[in-house]
Design a protein around this motif. Structure first.
Motif, PDB file in Angstrom:
ATOM      1  N   LEU A 191      83.575  55.893  44.009  1.00 55.16           N
ATOM      2  CA  LEU A 191      84.440  55.747  45.175  1.00 55.16           C
ATOM      3  C   LEU A 191      85.326  54.507  45.074  1.00 55.16           C
ATOM      4  O   LEU A 191      86.471  54.511  45.525  1.00 55.16           O
ATOM      5  CB  LEU A 191      83.599  55.676  46.450  1.00 55.16           C
ATOM      6  N   LEU A 192      84.813  53.455  44.462  1.00 54.45           N
ATOM      7  CA  LEU A 192      85.565  52.200  44.357  1.00 54.45           C
ATOM      8  C   LEU A 192      86.460  52.153  43.125  1.00 54.45           C
ATOM      9  O   LEU A 192      87.149  51.163  42.911  1.00 54.45           O
ATOM     10  CB  LEU A 192      84.599  51.012  44.338  1.00 54.45           C
ATOM     11  N   GLY A 193      86.441  53.202  42.315  1.00 56.64           N
ATOM     12  CA  GLY A 193      87.306  53.231  41.140  1.00 56.64           C
ATOM     13  C   GLY A 193      86.762  52.485  39.949  1.00 56.64           C
ATOM     14  O   GLY A 193      87.514  52.113  39.044  1.00 56.64           O
ATOM     15  N   LEU A 194      85.440  52.261  39.892  1.00 60.22           N
ATOM     16  CA  LEU A 194      84.813  51.592  38.750  1.00 60.22           C
ATOM     17  C   LEU A 194      84.265  52.655  37.794  1.00 60.22           C
ATOM     18  O   LEU A 194      84.329  53.849  38.060  1.00 60.22           O
ATOM     19  CB  LEU A 194      83.694  50.669  39.238  1.00 60.22           C
ATOM     20  N   ASP A 195      83.726  52.201  36.671  1.00 56.85           N
ATOM     21  CA  ASP A 195      83.227  53.135  35.660  1.00 56.85           C
ATOM     22  C   ASP A 195      81.844  53.627  36.072  1.00 56.85           C
ATOM     23  O   ASP A 195      80.831  52.954  35.855  1.00 56.85           O
ATOM     24  CB  ASP A 195      83.178  52.439  34.294  1.00 56.85           C
ATOM     25  N   SER A 196      81.804  54.827  36.645  1.00 59.68           N
ATOM     26  CA  SER A 196      80.527  55.380  37.106  1.00 59.68           C
ATOM     27  C   SER A 196      79.619  55.764  35.939  1.00 59.68           C
ATOM     28  O   SER A 196      78.391  55.738  36.066  1.00 59.68           O
ATOM     29  CB  SER A 196      80.780  56.593  37.998  1.00 59.68           C
ATOM     30  N   ALA A 197      80.221  56.124  34.801  1.00 59.17           N
ATOM     31  CA  ALA A 197      79.408  56.512  33.639  1.00 59.17           C
ATOM     32  C   ALA A 197      78.592  55.332  33.129  1.00 59.17           C
ATOM     33  O   ALA A 197      77.420  55.473  32.763  1.00 59.17           O
ATOM     34  CB  ALA A 197      80.303  57.058  32.535  1.00 59.17           C
ATOM     35  N   LEU A 198      79.216  54.151  33.089  1.00 54.72           N
ATOM     36  CA  LEU A 198      78.477  52.954  32.686  1.00 54.72           C
ATOM     37  C   LEU A 198      77.363  52.661  33.679  1.00 54.72           C
ATOM     38  O   LEU A 198      76.243  52.327  33.293  1.00 54.72           O
ATOM     39  CB  LEU A 198      79.424  51.753  32.596  1.00 54.72           C
ATOM     40  N   ALA A 199      77.674  52.798  34.969  1.00 57.29           N
ATOM     41  CA  ALA A 199      76.661  52.525  35.992  1.00 57.29           C
ATOM     42  C   ALA A 199      75.484  53.490  35.869  1.00 57.29           C
ATOM     43  O   ALA A 199      74.328  53.116  36.112  1.00 57.29           O
ATOM     44  CB  ALA A 199      77.283  52.626  37.375  1.00 57.29           C
ATOM     45  N   SER A 200      75.759  54.727  35.475  1.00 58.10           N
ATOM     46  CA  SER A 200      74.681  55.722  35.382  1.00 58.10           C
ATOM     47  C   SER A 200      73.762  55.466  34.195  1.00 58.10           C
ATOM     48  O   SER A 200      72.632  55.962  34.162  1.00 58.10           O
ATOM     49  CB  SER A 200      75.268  57.129  35.281  1.00 58.10           C
ATOM     50  N   ARG A 201      74.236  54.713  33.202  1.00 59.23           N
ATOM     51  CA  ARG A 201      73.399  54.454  32.025  1.00 59.23           C
ATOM     52  C   ARG A 201      72.189  53.588  32.361  1.00 59.23           C
ATOM     53  O   ARG A 201      71.204  53.574  31.625  1.00 59.23           O
ATOM     54  CB  ARG A 201      74.235  53.818  30.918  1.00 59.23           C
ATOM     55  N   TYR A 202      72.255  52.876  33.463  1.00 57.59           N
ATOM     56  CA  TYR A 202      71.068  52.130  33.896  1.00 57.59           C
ATOM     57  C   TYR A 202      69.909  53.091  34.159  1.00 57.59           C
ATOM     58  O   TYR A 202      68.751  52.750  33.935  1.00 57.59           O
ATOM     59  CB  TYR A 202      71.377  51.341  35.164  1.00 57.59           C
ATOM     60  N   GLN A 203      70.243  54.281  34.653  1.00 53.67           N
ATOM     61  CA  GLN A 203      69.197  55.263  34.924  1.00 53.67           C
ATOM     62  C   GLN A 203      68.516  55.694  33.624  1.00 53.67           C
ATOM     63  O   GLN A 203      67.306  55.926  33.606  1.00 53.67           O
ATOM     64  CB  GLN A 203      69.793  56.486  35.611  1.00 53.67           C
TER      65      GLN A 203
END
Length: 590
Positions: A191-203
């Motif tokens: 929603l904020l326009g950041l890299d969601s794919a990178l954020a999902s790698r924490y999972q």
């Protein structure tokens, strides 16, 4: 924008929305009893119905599945990208796995793959599976095309329409109480326009660590440890198994099916027995030959000197007659010896001929046996080939099991430093990405600060903190204060409005945001007033819609502080009247 929430039950109070600020008001009536409560007026139920019609999964405990409401068909009308008229979606508790869309949508090739898909139909609309409706929402309302790991339309809607039942107003960065930051932040990042794919790698890293921890416990168990095994031992077993499989494959590849395999096998056995019998006869004949040759050597002319002496003595007694008989005896003995030698010579010759004949026979049989054995060695019967293939399949299955155990063992034996190294690499990547997206972050931070400043003034620091954390992307709205429930709720208000605006600007979110009245729990009346004023201004400037339920007494306080709520209060007015004041027009126990 959302346009209307209705039902086919005439008692239901149709809610008609407008652009900008929408106030769904619940008030206490003059005739209400002391035991009545506006908590039963239907404010939170309206939120539940919006989720229900926007694709939320529903079980038999869901509001719409209650026996009092199960037969009711609820309908939500909303604007739809690419459609010149409003789209209506209907759903009931009797068939929670489908929705009905009216009018039918234009072709969505990304979903249907061909014209006249299930989205097409008559003017009465078309029944669509819930999963397909969810996919449509993701694609058309949130622009989710292609791969977006960790992001879903339903998760995004949970932030834009928070639910009290999920404790969605406890924290800004979680839409329900048990949601981990690692699972929540990819949606916030999107929603904020950041890299969601990178954020999902924490999972992924968290999943690996959780798996390793669980398997480590299993390996430490004396029983399960034997089932899994050690990686080094398993590698050795796998190498041996692979070698055996390669050998079987070579044998099968070179295998030639011999149609008369059984006949050849019987012939080979017969030849072997015949050759063995010939060998046995040779041994007997050679032993006989040896005896015959010894007998020949012993068949010599008899020694007759002793006879001469005997006959000499007899001549004294029987002169003349005895001497005549001596010559006869000598001739007889000589004839006997000669005849025996002749017989033995014939026997020896016959035995040698037999030996030579068997030698030739054995050579012939050896040649034939070699040919038969060659055929047998180069091929075999069909059932033998089938057996080999079955053995190969079993070996390959066992190899697969060993490889799976090796994967488990390797996961278990992977050191925490390896996981930590992957975490450090990810943190470094996320940190680099955040620096590159600083302009995007600044845009969201400035908007959040402006909203918070309207509520609390410029003297109170307010900003968005975005950083690469160890276990997740850290997105934290912060308004400097002592611990305060009211400020926490207004932090959520500012954060949600910031996400909705940024997402809408960039085509990542629809143009609406919905809050339950709990957003104002514990909030000072002045901040409630300023929040509503800010909502009016920003929705007008952005062409958006903000829907919020509110109790009449709270709204009255904002009026006393100068806020004119009249243009924003929408129908219907909900009350705590027991029989018909609520959203559904009748009271039932939830």
């Amino acid at each position: 924008m959302l346009r209307q929430l209705s039902a086919d039950d005439e008692r239901f109070k149709t809610v008609t929305f407008q652009s900008g600020l929408n106030l769904v008001v619940a008030e206490a009536t003059a005739v209400s009893r002391s035991t009545d409560s506006r908590n039963g007026s239907g404010k939170s139920s309206m939120i539940e119905l919006l989720h229900f019609l926007l694709g939320a999964r529903a079980d038999n405990k869901h509001l719409a599945a209650r026996k009092e409401l199960r037969q009711t068909v609820f309908t939500l009308s909303l604007d739809w990208p690419g459609l010149s008229q409003e789209l209506s979606v209907s759903r009931s508790g009797t068939d929670v796995k489908h929705v009905t869309l009216r009018p039918t949508l234009p072709d969505e090739p990304e979903l249907s793959g061909s014209p006249r898909s299930s989205l097409f139909g008559t003017d009465e609309g078309r029944k669509v599976p819930l999963a397909e409706w969810q996919a449509l929402i993701e694609m058309r309302l949130f622009g989710l095309t292609g791969e977006h790991p960790g992001v879903s339309g339903r998760a995004l809607l949970a932030f834009l329409i928070r639910r009290v039942g999920d404790h969605g107003f406890n924290e800004a960065v979680r839409s329900f109480s048990r949601q981990s930051e690692a699972k929540a932040t990819p949606n916030l990042a999107y929603l904020l326009g950041l890299d969601s794919a990178l954020a999902s790698r924490y999972q992924d890293i968290a999943a690996k660590k959780a798996t390793r921890d669980q398997l480590k416990k299993a390996v430490d168990d004396p029983v399960w440890g034997k089932v899994i095994g050690k990686a080094a031992d398993l590698r050795g077993e796998i190498a041996v198994r692979k070698s055996k499989i390669d050998e079987l494959k070579r044998e099968i590849g070179a295998f030639r099916v011999v149609p008369q395999y059984e006949e050849l096998k019987e012939r080979a056995d017969e030849l072997s027995r015949r050759i063995q019998d010939l060998g046995t006869q040779d041994v007997i004949d050679r032993r006989n030959l040896d005896h015959l040759e010894k007998a020949v050597a012993e068949a010599v002319d008899p020694e007759v000197q002793y006879l001469e002496q005997v006959y000499g003595e007899l001549g004294l007694v029987l002169p003349g007659q005895a001497l005549r008989r001596f010559e006869d005896v000598r001739a007889f003995h000589t004839a006997v010896v000669r005849n025996r030698r002749t017989y033995l010579g014939e026997e020896i010759e016959a035995t040698r001929r037999n030996l030579e004949a068997r030698k030739s026979e054995r050579a012939r049989l050896d040649t034939e046996l070699s040919a038969v054995l060659k055929d047998l060695s180069e091929g075999g019967a069909l059932d033998r080939l089938t057996a080999l293939q079955k053995i190969l399949a079993q070996e390959e299955a066992q190899l697969g099991a060993l490889q799976h155990r090796l994967e488990v063992a390797q996961t278990v034996e992977a050191s925490s430093r390896e996981i930590e190294a992957a975490r450090i690499d990810l943190v470094r990547e996320v940190d680099t990405d955040l620096r590159e997206r600083q302009q995007q972050i600044s845009q969201a931070t400035v908007l959040f600060h402006e909203l918070a400043s309207r509520l609390y003034g410029n003297d109170r620091p307010a900003y968005l903190s975005v950083e690469a954390g160890k276990s997740s992307l850290k997105i934290a709205p912060k308004i400097s204060s002592d611990v305060s429930q009211g400020i926490n709720k207004m932090s959520i208000f500012c954060f949600d409005l910031t996400m909705a605006v940024i997402g809408h600007r960039e085509g990542r979110a629809p143009d609406f945001l919905v809050h339950d009245s709990h957003i104002f729990d514990g909030v000072d009346d002045r901040q409630v007033t300023r929040a509503l004023e800010a909502a009016v201004d920003i929705t007008e400037a952005e062409g958006m819609q903000y829907i919020v339920t509110i109790n009449e007494d709270k709204l009255a306080q904002t009026r006393s502080l100068g806020f004119d709520s009249t243009p924003y209060v929408i129908e219907p007015l909900l009350t705590d009247a027991y029989d018909e004041g609520g959203l559904f027009g009748f009271r039932f126990e939830r």
